[in-house]
Design a protein around this motif. Structure first.
Motif, short mmCIF file in Angstrom:
data_model
loop_
_atom_site.label_atom_id
_atom_site.label_comp_id
_atom_site.label_asym_id
_atom_site.label_seq_id
_atom_site.Cartn_x
_atom_site.Cartn_y
_atom_site.Cartn_z
N ILE A 221 30.27 -0.47 43.13
CA ILE A 221 30.09 -1.92 42.84
C ILE A 221 28.77 -2.47 43.42
CG2 ILE A 221 31.21 -4.29 43.40
CD1 ILE A 221 33.95 -2.82 43.44
N GLY A 224 25.67 -0.92 41.45
CA GLY A 224 25.83 -1.71 39.93
C GLY A 224 25.53 -3.09 39.86
N ASN A 225 26.19 -3.87 40.63
CA ASN A 225 25.65 -5.20 40.73
C ASN A 225 24.36 -5.60 41.25
OD1 ASN A 225 28.12 -5.73 39.80
ND2 ASN A 225 28.97 -6.62 42.10
N THR A 379 31.33 -2.45 36.79
CA THR A 379 31.84 -2.84 38.11
C THR A 379 32.92 -3.72 38.18
OG1 THR A 379 30.19 -4.85 37.80
CG2 THR A 379 29.40 -2.74 38.80
N CYS A 382 35.86 -1.36 38.45
CA CYS A 382 35.96 -0.80 39.67
C CYS A 382 36.79 -1.83 40.54
CB CYS A 382 34.50 -0.38 40.35
SG CYS A 382 33.61 0.90 39.64
#
Length: 400
Positions: A221, A224-225, A379, A382
């Motif tokens: 997370i 990806g963010n 994400t 996730c």
């Protein structure tokens, strides 16, 4: 131990905040200058972004080294030496003439910039009481974002009026002043106890974290963010420097004031968990990221600014909750788990320019939005997985 709201507490916290601001100002000083680099050196948008990417990459890798090294030889000496190296490389950057030399020095600079972020909170843990640590960490994280904003604004303002080389020169002088204040204010370690380096143990701890899905999903997370969030800022500078906006480097630097909404989100993240679980809060933050991204499709400068403010709010909310989640759910070696979280965080940012490049080539900013939503969808998935895991874990406790 240093108690909260004492003179020593204020001096140490202020020193670490100045140090943090210096680090992140140097890291992000180039971001408002990317269109200038592209024009000056005849580069593509992706090639211009390498000046930021390579620094983030080497900074992220250095985090694996400085934490264990500081456990063995001390906190403050490593912070001072690495910050001094960052100052020298910044001043050297003001003298380069080729883009290749600029990239080499920016890569070296990233290795120096990783020293303080890897060690600052460990220093607090050694020297501060538990209450003082809680207070100091919140202020320290706010200084991270303020430093990033300052660096981008200095780069934009000085770069527009005096050239990109002068921007590095100004940043080098400012950094030298901040380093002197840091050395003067930060108390020497009184409660540090050296530990021998055990590379095998360190590798075993890292492997254990990577095999723990509850931590690994939080790492994904974070990576990806940040992969999307940071690089959206890089690509939007090219949009706003072109027709119909024609923003100058100075004006592009002002765009990064939208980061300040993230400072508010970080401060409020603790209150969010009073009403929602951490995974739900992360999911809410990612939904804000998606909404802010969609808002930037409105072809108006104010809409784009509002879009980035919403995205910043969502990003820092998720980041604060995810980093706390890792700290709370690491079964052992929490310091190395937090370091690994930051490695994923910065590695994601370093590859984001490459991930988004095909979407940019395909359809410009619309392509960036499409690529961003795809990654944010992953994400978000996730965060849903973490929520389901938490519900199942709580139900098992009830039955037991």
């Amino acid at each position: 131990m240093i108690e909260a709201n004492t003179r020593a507490f204020r001096a140490a916290t202020l020193a670490l905040c100045f140090g943090s601001a210096m680090i992140f100002a140097n890291l992000h000083v180039v971001q408002s200058l990317l269109p200038t680099f592209a024009q000056q050196f005849q580069l593509t948008e992706l090639e211009a972004s390498w000046s930021l990417t390579i620094t983030i990459l080497t900074l992220g890798l250095s985090l694996l080294v400085y934490g264990p090294l500081s456990d063995a030889i001390g906190r403050k000496p490593i912070m001072v030496v690495t910050m001094a190296g960052a100052v020298l490389t910044t001043l050297a950057l003001s003298q380069v003439e080729s883009y290749t030399s600029l990239l080499v020095l920016r890569g070296l600079q990233g290795l120096f910039l990783g020293g303080l972020p890897a060690i600052a909170i460990a220093y607090m843990g050694d020297e501060f009481t538990r209450k003082a640590v809680v207070l100091a960490v919140g202020v320290y994280i706010s200084a991270n974002s303020l430093g990033g904003v300052t660096g981008r604004m200095v780069g934009g303002f000085v770069g527009e009026h005096f050239g990109w080389a002068a921007a590095f020169g100004a940043m080098g002088v400012l950094s030298a002043v901040l380093l002197a204040v840091f050395v003067w204010l930060l108390p020497k370690s009184q409660n540090f106890h050296p530990k021998p380096l055990h590379p095998v143990h360190i590798a075993r701890d890292m492997g254990g974290h990577l095999r723990n899905p509850v931590l690994l999903v939080a790492f994904l997370i974070a990576g990806g963010n940040f992969m999307i969030f940071l690089n959206q800022y890089s690509y939007i500078t090219f949009v706003l420097a072109a027709e119909p906006y024609h923003l100058s480097p100075h004006a592009l630097g002002l765009l990064f004031l939208t980061y300040l909404s993230g400072t508010l989100a970080a401060a409020l993240s603790g209150r969010v968990t009073q009403y929602f679980s951490a995974p739900v809060g992360m999911g809410l933050g990612i939904v804000l990221l998606m909404g802010g991204t969609l808002l930037t499709l409105i072809p108006h400068l104010y809409a784009i600014v509002w879009g980035f403010m919403v995205s910043s709010l969502g990003f820092f909310l998720t980041h604060s909750l995810a980093s706390s989640w890792v700290s709370h759910h690491a079964l052992q070696a929490r310091a190395s788990a937090s370091s690994l979280y930051l490695v994923f965080y910065y590695m994601g940012a370093s590859v984001g320019g490459f991930v988004l490049a095909p979407f940019w080539a395909w359809e410009g900013w619309l392509g960036i939005v499409v690529g961003s939503l795809l990654v944010y969808s992953l994400t978000l998935g996730c965060s849903v997985w973490l929520y389901r895991w938490q519900v199942q874990a709580e139900s098992r406790k009830v039955w037991v």
